[in-house]
Write a protein that holds these residues in place. Sequence first.
Motif, short mmCIF file in Angstrom:
data_model
loop_
_atom_site.label_atom_id
_atom_site.label_comp_id
_atom_site.label_asym_id
_atom_site.label_seq_id
_atom_site.Cartn_x
_atom_site.Cartn_y
_atom_site.Cartn_z
N PHE A 1 -9.21 7.67 1.43
CA PHE A 1 -7.60 7.71 1.32
C PHE A 1 -7.26 8.70 0.37
O PHE A 1 -6.23 9.43 0.72
N SER B 1 -5.89 4.68 8.41
CA SER B 1 -5.27 3.49 8.14
C SER B 1 -5.24 2.47 9.18
O SER B 1 -5.40 1.27 9.16
N ARG C 1 0.99 -1.18 0.03
CA ARG C 1 0.21 0.05 -0.07
C ARG C 1 0.86 1.26 -0.15
O ARG C 1 0.58 2.55 0.10
N GLN D 1 -0.45 -3.55 6.91
CA GLN D 1 -1.21 -2.02 7.67
C GLN D 1 0.06 -1.06 8.25
O GLN D 1 -0.06 0.03 7.97
N THR E 1 0.80 0.56 5.28
CA THR E 1 -0.24 1.45 4.74
C THR E 1 -0.01 2.68 5.82
O THR E 1 -0.28 4.04 5.19
N THR F 1 -0.70 5.40 0.00
CA THR F 1 -0.46 6.46 1.09
C THR F 1 0.67 7.54 1.00
O THR F 1 0.65 8.26 1.95
#
Length: 401
Positions: A236, A261, A15, A135, A138, A19
């Motif tokens: 996002f 997030s 990700r 995560q 992210t 981000t």
Amino acid sequence: MLVLAGILLAAFNLRTAVTSLTPLLDVLGAEFGFGPAVAGVLGMVPTAAFAVAGVGTPRLAHRLGLERTAVLAMALAAAGLLWRSLAGGTGGLLGGSAGALAGLGIGNVILPPLVKRYFPERIGSLSSLYITVLQLGTILPALRAVPIADAAGWRVSMGVWTLLAVVAMLPWLGVLRIERRAGSALAQMHDRAVLPGDEAPELAAPPPRGKVSRTALGWGLALMFGMTSLVTYAMFTWLPKLLVEAGASPAYGGTMLALYSTLGLAGALSIPALAARLRNPLPLALLCAACHLAAFAGLLWAPMAAPVLWAVLLGLGPSTFPLALTLVNLRTRTPGGSAALSGFMQGVGYGLSCLGPLLFGLLHEYSHGWGLPFAFLTLCVGVMLCGAWLACRPGMLEDRW
């Protein structure tokens, strides 16, 4: 350990291209002279790339093997991130983002079967571990994008993640080299996991999807998954800008994006276990919808009154994403049925979600406010609940064919 390092490093990268960009949209818009419509297109690219990758990756992995496909995924990600950081205009930003996200979309598909191949006895614990690392990948870019841009410029802020994608290639190159040694422990592990003549049995072609498309369960999951992804990627893209327009600093907008997030981890770790215990997990979807609607109301009418609370509620809303993934297995009896349902859900769902960031941006540009965009997201939450009602009903896919 080499395989584990490859899985975790790849997960961290899945990700970063998303981000690391959105907190800098105002800076990039001023640099290249684009407005909300182009920002919406940039926000649409991730889901479009993931949808295309979801369709094409199984065949690619069978042709190359999972490990070589992992190397290709990280190489594409690195090349796209570097291209984007060197962009001289909007076209370069779009092209670099598309290349990077194509690589990350391939990574989305191949990580679960890699866990299954090398850690068949620890699928649950390894899946939780790599989701946690995903995560973190992210959150960290969202937190650091603006501070790095302030200190060294936006090109460095976006380009630094190229290095991590390159590093993520190295374990898989090592795995490929070791597997050539016939007597190595890694080669023996690989041989035990692979059927003769099949380079990637976990990604075998699913049964025809036409049967799934004729079931309410298939369309329910597709709508649930698609609308959740639509809202998630719209936020996002636009959450930092919304807060900046309300009076926050760009760095604070990036921090709230990171908090948003982070809350996804809570759903990923708790929802699957809860769903497995409930005959009909629709109440979980209703709770997620309530979180989303409360966050929309707060961001629309009092964005700076309690921004942390709005970000927390907004982050809990997309817990219908792990719920949908869990229902794929809870509502099927066979691996073939699970593969068919998952393919239909993700193909249709990501296709629908592509429109989220773009439409949200166009509605904001048209109305010069946030009321119409949030009305659109509220409608999407309603569609998600309709899908959840169909998907959560007890029963198996194979009984509905």
